[in-house]
Scaffold this motif. Structure first.
Motif, PDB file in Angstrom:
ATOM      1  N   PRO A  58      -7.290  -6.474 -13.723  1.00  0.00           N
ATOM      2  CA  PRO A  58      -8.735  -6.442 -13.661  1.00  0.00           C
ATOM      3  C   PRO A  58      -9.226  -6.437 -11.884  1.00  0.00           C
ATOM      4  O   PRO A  58     -10.038  -5.797 -11.563  1.00  0.00           O
ATOM      5  N   GLU A  59      -8.599  -7.528 -11.274  1.00  0.00           N
ATOM      6  CA  GLU A  59      -9.159  -7.583 -10.066  1.00  0.00           C
ATOM      7  C   GLU A  59      -8.694  -6.550  -9.258  1.00  0.00           C
ATOM      8  O   GLU A  59      -9.533  -5.872  -8.302  1.00  0.00           O
ATOM      9  N   ASN A  60      -7.643  -5.792  -9.173  1.00  0.00           N
ATOM     10  CA  ASN A  60      -7.249  -4.879  -8.404  1.00  0.00           C
ATOM     11  C   ASN A  60      -7.854  -3.570  -8.778  1.00  0.00           C
ATOM     12  O   ASN A  60      -8.388  -2.846  -7.866  1.00  0.00           O
ATOM     13  N   ALA A  61      -8.104  -3.126  -9.847  1.00  0.00           N
ATOM     14  CA  ALA A  61      -9.031  -2.024 -10.501  1.00  0.00           C
ATOM     15  C   ALA A  61     -10.560  -2.411  -9.953  1.00  0.00           C
ATOM     16  O   ALA A  61     -11.039  -1.623  -9.594  1.00  0.00           O
ATOM     17  N   GLY A  62     -11.056  -3.412 -10.152  1.00  0.00           N
ATOM     18  CA  GLY A  62     -12.433  -3.528  -9.739  1.00  0.00           C
ATOM     19  C   GLY A  62     -12.458  -3.534  -8.041  1.00  0.00           C
ATOM     20  O   GLY A  62     -13.400  -3.159  -7.786  1.00  0.00           O
ATOM     21  N   MET A  63     -11.441  -4.006  -7.509  1.00  0.00           N
ATOM     22  CA  MET A  63     -11.475  -3.911  -5.913  1.00  0.00           C
ATOM     23  C   MET A  63     -11.350  -2.450  -5.654  1.00  0.00           C
ATOM     24  O   MET A  63     -12.054  -1.708  -4.511  1.00  0.00           O
ATOM     25  N   ASN A  64     -10.667  -1.445  -6.198  1.00  0.00           N
ATOM     26  CA  ASN A  64     -10.763   0.083  -6.009  1.00  0.00           C
ATOM     27  C   ASN A  64     -12.153   0.596  -6.476  1.00  0.00           C
ATOM     28  O   ASN A  64     -12.442   1.397  -6.044  1.00  0.00           O
ATOM     29  N   SER A  65     -12.574   0.256  -7.689  1.00  0.00           N
ATOM     30  CA  SER A  65     -13.978   0.780  -8.049  1.00  0.00           C
ATOM     31  C   SER A  65     -14.966   0.393  -7.019  1.00  0.00           C
ATOM     32  O   SER A  65     -15.744   0.831  -6.826  1.00  0.00           O
ATOM     33  N   ALA A  66     -14.992  -0.999  -6.476  1.00  0.00           N
ATOM     34  CA  ALA A  66     -16.013  -1.309  -5.317  1.00  0.00           C
ATOM     35  C   ALA A  66     -15.842  -0.150  -4.233  1.00  0.00           C
ATOM     36  O   ALA A  66     -16.922  -0.226  -3.457  1.00  0.00           O
ATOM     37  N   PHE A  67     -14.705   0.266  -3.994  1.00  0.00           N
ATOM     38  CA  PHE A  67     -14.668   1.420  -2.927  1.00  0.00           C
ATOM     39  C   PHE A  67     -15.099   2.750  -3.474  1.00  0.00           C
ATOM     40  O   PHE A  67     -15.893   3.140  -2.691  1.00  0.00           O
ATOM     41  N   HIS A  68     -14.516   3.376  -4.515  1.00  0.00           N
ATOM     42  CA  HIS A  68     -14.798   4.695  -4.831  1.00  0.00           C
ATOM     43  C   HIS A  68     -16.109   4.928  -5.569  1.00  0.00           C
ATOM     44  O   HIS A  68     -16.870   5.793  -5.829  1.00  0.00           O
ATOM     45  N   SER A  97      -8.910   2.340  -2.402  1.00  0.00           N
ATOM     46  CA  SER A  97      -9.421   1.440  -1.439  1.00  0.00           C
ATOM     47  C   SER A  97      -8.361   0.866  -0.507  1.00  0.00           C
ATOM     48  O   SER A  97      -7.205   0.425  -0.941  1.00  0.00           O
ATOM     49  N   PRO A  98      -8.697   0.978   0.785  1.00  0.00           N
ATOM     50  CA  PRO A  98      -7.703   0.536   1.744  1.00  0.00           C
ATOM     51  C   PRO A  98      -7.393  -1.166   1.618  1.00  0.00           C
ATOM     52  O   PRO A  98      -6.292  -1.478   1.644  1.00  0.00           O
ATOM     53  N   GLU A  99      -8.426  -1.799   1.100  1.00  0.00           N
ATOM     54  CA  GLU A  99      -8.009  -3.235   0.817  1.00  0.00           C
ATOM     55  C   GLU A  99      -7.187  -3.375  -0.246  1.00  0.00           C
ATOM     56  O   GLU A  99      -6.202  -4.400  -0.284  1.00  0.00           O
ATOM     57  N   MET A 100      -7.409  -2.789  -1.359  1.00  0.00           N
ATOM     58  CA  MET A 100      -6.464  -2.759  -2.709  1.00  0.00           C
ATOM     59  C   MET A 100      -5.165  -2.445  -2.142  1.00  0.00           C
ATOM     60  O   MET A 100      -4.124  -3.171  -2.590  1.00  0.00           O
ATOM     61  N   ILE A 101      -5.016  -1.518  -1.491  1.00  0.00           N
ATOM     62  CA  ILE A 101      -3.512  -0.909  -1.087  1.00  0.00           C
ATOM     63  C   ILE A 101      -3.014  -2.058  -0.111  1.00  0.00           C
ATOM     64  O   ILE A 101      -1.697  -2.335  -0.400  1.00  0.00           O
ATOM     65  N   LYS A 102      -3.692  -2.468   0.695  1.00  0.00           N
ATOM     66  CA  LYS A 102      -3.075  -3.588   1.584  1.00  0.00           C
ATOM     67  C   LYS A 102      -2.705  -4.609   0.876  1.00  0.00           C
ATOM     68  O   LYS A 102      -1.669  -5.698   1.128  1.00  0.00           O
ATOM     69  N   LYS A 103      -3.324  -5.159  -0.422  1.00  0.00           N
ATOM     70  CA  LYS A 103      -2.943  -6.082  -1.435  1.00  0.00           C
ATOM     71  C   LYS A 103      -1.662  -5.945  -1.822  1.00  0.00           C
ATOM     72  O   LYS A 103      -0.747  -6.711  -2.106  1.00  0.00           O
ATOM     73  N   PHE A 104      -1.686  -4.532  -2.502  1.00  0.00           N
ATOM     74  CA  PHE A 104      -0.273  -4.155  -2.916  1.00  0.00           C
ATOM     75  C   PHE A 104       0.823  -4.369  -1.787  1.00  0.00           C
ATOM     76  O   PHE A 104       2.015  -4.958  -2.313  1.00  0.00           O
ATOM     77  N   GLU A 105       0.801  -3.915  -0.644  1.00  0.00           N
ATOM     78  CA  GLU A 105       1.650  -4.024   0.257  1.00  0.00           C
ATOM     79  C   GLU A 105       2.177  -5.239   0.570  1.00  0.00           C
ATOM     80  O   GLU A 105       3.602  -5.540   0.629  1.00  0.00           O
ATOM     81  N   THR A 106       1.225  -6.161   0.736  1.00  0.00           N
ATOM     82  CA  THR A 106       1.720  -7.470   1.274  1.00  0.00           C
ATOM     83  C   THR A 106       2.315  -8.329   0.059  1.00  0.00           C
ATOM     84  O   THR A 106       3.216  -8.998   0.211  1.00  0.00           O
ATOM     85  N   GLU A 107       1.800  -7.965  -1.133  1.00  0.00           N
ATOM     86  CA  GLU A 107       2.534  -8.922  -2.308  1.00  0.00           C
ATOM     87  C   GLU A 107       3.982  -8.247  -2.951  1.00  0.00           C
ATOM     88  O   GLU A 107       4.575  -9.193  -3.104  1.00  0.00           O
ATOM     89  N   ASN A 108       4.121  -6.932  -2.624  1.00  0.00           N
ATOM     90  CA  ASN A 108       5.583  -6.380  -2.820  1.00  0.00           C
ATOM     91  C   ASN A 108       6.178  -6.101  -1.795  1.00  0.00           C
ATOM     92  O   ASN A 108       7.510  -5.349  -1.961  1.00  0.00           O
ATOM     93  N   ASN A 109       5.849  -6.051  -0.510  1.00  0.00           N
ATOM     94  CA  ASN A 109       6.734  -5.725   0.591  1.00  0.00           C
ATOM     95  C   ASN A 109       7.107  -4.244   0.642  1.00  0.00           C
ATOM     96  O   ASN A 109       8.120  -3.755   0.953  1.00  0.00           O
ATOM     97  N   VAL A 110       5.915  -3.350   0.380  1.00  0.00           N
ATOM     98  CA  VAL A 110       6.122  -1.929   0.066  1.00  0.00           C
ATOM     99  C   VAL A 110       5.102  -1.368   0.874  1.00  0.00           C
ATOM    100  O   VAL A 110       3.824  -1.780   1.158  1.00  0.00           O
ATOM    101  N   LYS A 111       5.557  -0.261   1.653  1.00  0.00           N
ATOM    102  CA  LYS A 111       4.645   0.623   2.546  1.00  0.00           C
ATOM    103  C   LYS A 111       4.091   1.584   1.865  1.00  0.00           C
ATOM    104  O   LYS A 111       5.002   2.479   1.305  1.00  0.00           O
ATOM    105  N   VAL A 112       2.725   1.853   1.557  1.00  0.00           N
ATOM    106  CA  VAL A 112       2.308   2.748   0.918  1.00  0.00           C
ATOM    107  C   VAL A 112       1.594   3.951   1.937  1.00  0.00           C
ATOM    108  O   VAL A 112       0.968   3.489   2.660  1.00  0.00           O
TER     109      VAL A 112
END
Length: 344
Positions: free
Chosen positions: A278-288, A37-52
């Protein structure tokens, strides 16, 4: 992840000697295509200041061969459960201990100690599903709940069938179609499997992974496929239906792990813990559009996934579901020989 150096006098030397130096700011994930999920990846990048960065592969064998070669530059990979013991035995994965992470409590109880990764010392659930058949019922009106769609193709579908070229999935399906058991070493059954595949191949139009696009465009009218892919196809075209073959079907999971030679280990561990939320896993499932192994994630998934026949195996069919497993090396070698002949 940003790290502060408090001891300036020794900072440069100390930082260079630890994994923190290479961990800052990046994460390289090697994963199946169209599966993150691009949305899930963006959330991780924003929360952790990490480029994925996500790099795609198309099969378990492709991923395994790439990592075996070394010099790949990836931090994480998402193998299927029947391949994970191979990765572990060959020393390709880091024993990152997800079971000791804060969010491990969210992993479903029946998935906390899987046979392929006892105690979850290496992997975190990513997705789980089944291998079955998709058919465009505008093209074919007959029964679709049989591997015969692929291996004894009806006249209406000849030249319109695709086979997703994941070796183990295809051979397992042919084994079940011929009355055998997954990972069988029975040479009589495997000869039937070989003959079935070679005889069926001329009726196929392709052996490709891009079923979502090509079923939707009408290039394919039927295909072996995975259930989440099938749901995405149906949502785009209601005439496309998924079926659980009456001869039996495999249930599988894909799981994310850190590579032994990862450069960004700290960020990779952050991501493992992130994926057990759960929120992040659910966001990913919503995509794939696959289920996952994280309790409570359903609350963050689209309403149309609840009760969807592609996602929830009907109760009356669970008795013919076959858990994915790692075949013995000698059986895997026989599978590979059959597969090599099929590619000719």
């Amino acid at each position: 992840m940003n790290w502060k150096i408090t001891a300036a006098a020794v900072g440069a030397a100390l930082l260079a000697s630890t994994s923190l130096a290479s961990a800052e700011g990046e994460l390289q994930i090697y994963n199946w295509g169209n599966y993150t999920s691009p949305e899930m990846i963006k959330k991780f990048e924003t929360e952790n200041n990490v480029k994925v960065t996500i790099t795609d592969y198309d099969s378990n064998d492709t991923a395994l061969a790439k990592i075996r070669q070394g010099g790949h530059g990836f931090d994480m990979v998402v193998p299927s459960q029947n391949y994970i013991p191979i990765w572990i035995q060959e020393g390709l994965l880091l024993e990152s201990r997800p079971d000791e992470m804060a969010n491990f409590k969210n992993v479903k109880e029946d998935l906390k100690n899987p046979e392929f990764d006892p105690g979850r010392h290496y992997t975190v659930p990513w997705a789980m599903g089944t291998v079955g058949i998709v058919v465009n019922t505008d093209v074919y009106k007959g029964p679709i709940n049989t591997w015969g769609i692929i291996f004894d193709t009806p006249a209406e579908l000849k030249g319109k069938v695709n086979v997703v070229p994941e070796m183990t999935d295809v051979i397992d399906a042919a084994v079940l179609y011929n009355g055998g058991k997954k990972c069988t070493g029975d040479l009589e059954i495997l000869k039937k499997v070989r003959d079935t595949l070679v005889k069926a191949k001329p009726d196929w139009v392709a052996m490709e992974y891009g079923t979502i696009q090509k079923m939707g465009s009408g290039d394919f009218a039927a295909s072996s496929d995975w259930n989440g892919s099938a749901m995405r196809q149906r949502l785009a075209n209601p005439a496309i239906h998924y079926a659980y073959p009456k001869e039996g079907f495999v249930m599988w999971s894909d799981n994310i792990a850190i590579l032994k030679d990862a450069k960004n280990v700290d960020n990779a561990k952050l991501f493992l813990n992130f994926m057990m939320d759960p929120e992040n896993a659910g966001m990913n499932s919503a995509f794939h559009r696959y289920a996952n192994g994280i309790a409570g994630s359903e609350a963050f998934m689209p309403a149309d996934m609840k009760g969807a026949m592609e996602i929830e195996v009907p109760e009356e069919l669970k008795s013919i579901a076959v858990p994915s497993q790692t075949c013995a090396p000698e059986v895997q070698e026989l599978y590979t020989k059959i597969w090599t002949e099929l590619q000719k």
